[in-house]
Write a protein that holds these residues in place. Sequence first.
Motif, short mmCIF file in Angstrom:
data_model
loop_
_atom_site.label_atom_id
_atom_site.label_comp_id
_atom_site.label_asym_id
_atom_site.label_seq_id
_atom_site.Cartn_x
_atom_site.Cartn_y
_atom_site.Cartn_z
N ARG A 53 -5.89 10.05 -9.66
CA ARG A 53 -6.29 8.67 -9.93
C ARG A 53 -5.58 8.12 -11.18
O ARG A 53 -4.95 7.06 -11.13
CB ARG A 53 -7.81 8.55 -10.05
CG ARG A 53 -8.30 7.11 -10.16
CD ARG A 53 -9.82 7.04 -10.19
NE ARG A 53 -10.44 7.50 -8.96
CZ ARG A 53 -10.61 6.76 -7.88
NH1 ARG A 53 -10.20 5.49 -7.87
NH2 ARG A 53 -11.20 7.24 -6.80
N THR A 109 0.81 -1.22 0.00
CA THR A 109 0.00 0.00 0.00
C THR A 109 0.84 1.27 0.00
O THR A 109 2.02 1.26 0.38
CB THR A 109 -0.93 0.02 1.22
OG1 THR A 109 -0.16 -0.18 2.41
CG2 THR A 109 -2.00 -1.06 1.12
N ALA A 150 -3.61 3.94 -1.88
CA ALA A 150 -3.55 3.14 -3.10
C ALA A 150 -2.91 1.81 -2.79
O ALA A 150 -2.15 1.67 -1.82
CB ALA A 150 -2.76 3.87 -4.19
N LEU A 196 -1.71 7.78 -10.61
CA LEU A 196 -1.38 6.57 -9.85
C LEU A 196 -1.52 5.33 -10.72
O LEU A 196 -0.66 4.44 -10.68
CB LEU A 196 -2.28 6.46 -8.62
CG LEU A 196 -1.95 7.42 -7.47
CD1 LEU A 196 -3.08 7.47 -6.46
CD2 LEU A 196 -0.65 6.99 -6.79
N TRP A 219 -0.37 1.84 -9.56
CA TRP A 219 -1.12 1.85 -8.30
C TRP A 219 -2.61 1.97 -8.60
O TRP A 219 -3.01 2.61 -9.55
CB TRP A 219 -0.72 3.05 -7.43
CG TRP A 219 0.69 3.07 -6.97
CD1 TRP A 219 1.73 3.74 -7.56
CD2 TRP A 219 1.24 2.41 -5.83
NE1 TRP A 219 2.88 3.54 -6.84
CE2 TRP A 219 2.61 2.74 -5.79
CE3 TRP A 219 0.70 1.59 -4.84
CZ2 TRP A 219 3.46 2.26 -4.78
CZ3 TRP A 219 1.54 1.12 -3.84
CH2 TRP A 219 2.91 1.45 -3.82
N ARG A 220 -3.44 1.39 -7.73
CA ARG A 220 -4.90 1.53 -7.83
C ARG A 220 -5.39 2.27 -6.60
O ARG A 220 -5.24 1.80 -5.47
CB ARG A 220 -5.56 0.15 -7.93
CG ARG A 220 -7.10 0.22 -8.03
CD ARG A 220 -7.70 -1.16 -8.20
NE ARG A 220 -7.26 -2.13 -7.21
CZ ARG A 220 -7.76 -2.24 -5.97
NH1 ARG A 220 -8.74 -1.46 -5.59
NH2 ARG A 220 -7.29 -3.16 -5.15
N MET A 221 -5.95 3.47 -6.82
CA MET A 221 -6.45 4.26 -5.70
C MET A 221 -7.63 3.55 -5.05
O MET A 221 -8.55 3.11 -5.73
CB MET A 221 -6.87 5.65 -6.16
CG MET A 221 -7.24 6.57 -5.00
SD MET A 221 -7.95 8.14 -5.53
CE MET A 221 -6.56 8.91 -6.30
N THR A 222 -7.60 3.44 -3.73
CA THR A 222 -8.67 2.77 -3.00
C THR A 222 -9.47 3.73 -2.12
O THR A 222 -10.57 3.39 -1.68
CB THR A 222 -8.10 1.64 -2.11
OG1 THR A 222 -7.13 2.21 -1.22
CG2 THR A 222 -7.45 0.56 -2.97
#
Length: 199
Positions: free
Chosen positions: A171, A139, A195, A174, A179-182
């Motif tokens: 977003r 993360t 992310a 990333l 990376w995947r923004m959460t």
Amino acid sequence: MSEERTQVQEFFTARAADWDSRFPDDGPAYAAAVTALGLRPGDRVLDAGCGTGRALPALRAAVGAAGVVVGVDLTPAMLQAAVRAGRDRDGRLLLADVAALPLRPESLDAVFAAGLIAHLPRPAENLRELRRVVRPGGTLALFHPVGRAALAARQGRQITPDDLRAEPNLRPLLAEAGWRMTSYVDEDTRFLALAVRAD
């Protein structure tokens, strides 16, 4: 050293000695952001652009004695201020550039980055370097103890549409870096984007 890095060093060198005294009330915001990162005892975490190490005590508390905490900063004066504050007891401090971290690939569980993104000369490339050192599923927390509007007001400027921290800009940035923004929060009292490494 590139001109951008030299400018960052000059900016923070001039402010290192009184940095903590300028922002004495940020501790709870840092602690809350570290909690949101979801660290567990024994985790390995990097504070990227650690400055005077204000996040290090909270990071150490989260990962415990068995965990690993590393703080990296480009500016020697900021790391010296961290040592004077005793924060080197909470993590290992390294003089290094986040553009080329002296860390093995996939050696960390998480990265905490307070106020870093605005100072990255090549954000997508630099975020890819942070991804390189994090394990799959690891993360990233991009944090600032005040939100975008409050920070702009403090600096006497307006928020512009090209602000990297705006969700419509951050977003895809990333995602481009792997990376995947959460989660995304932008309030007066904090900015926090979380992310996960996308694999």
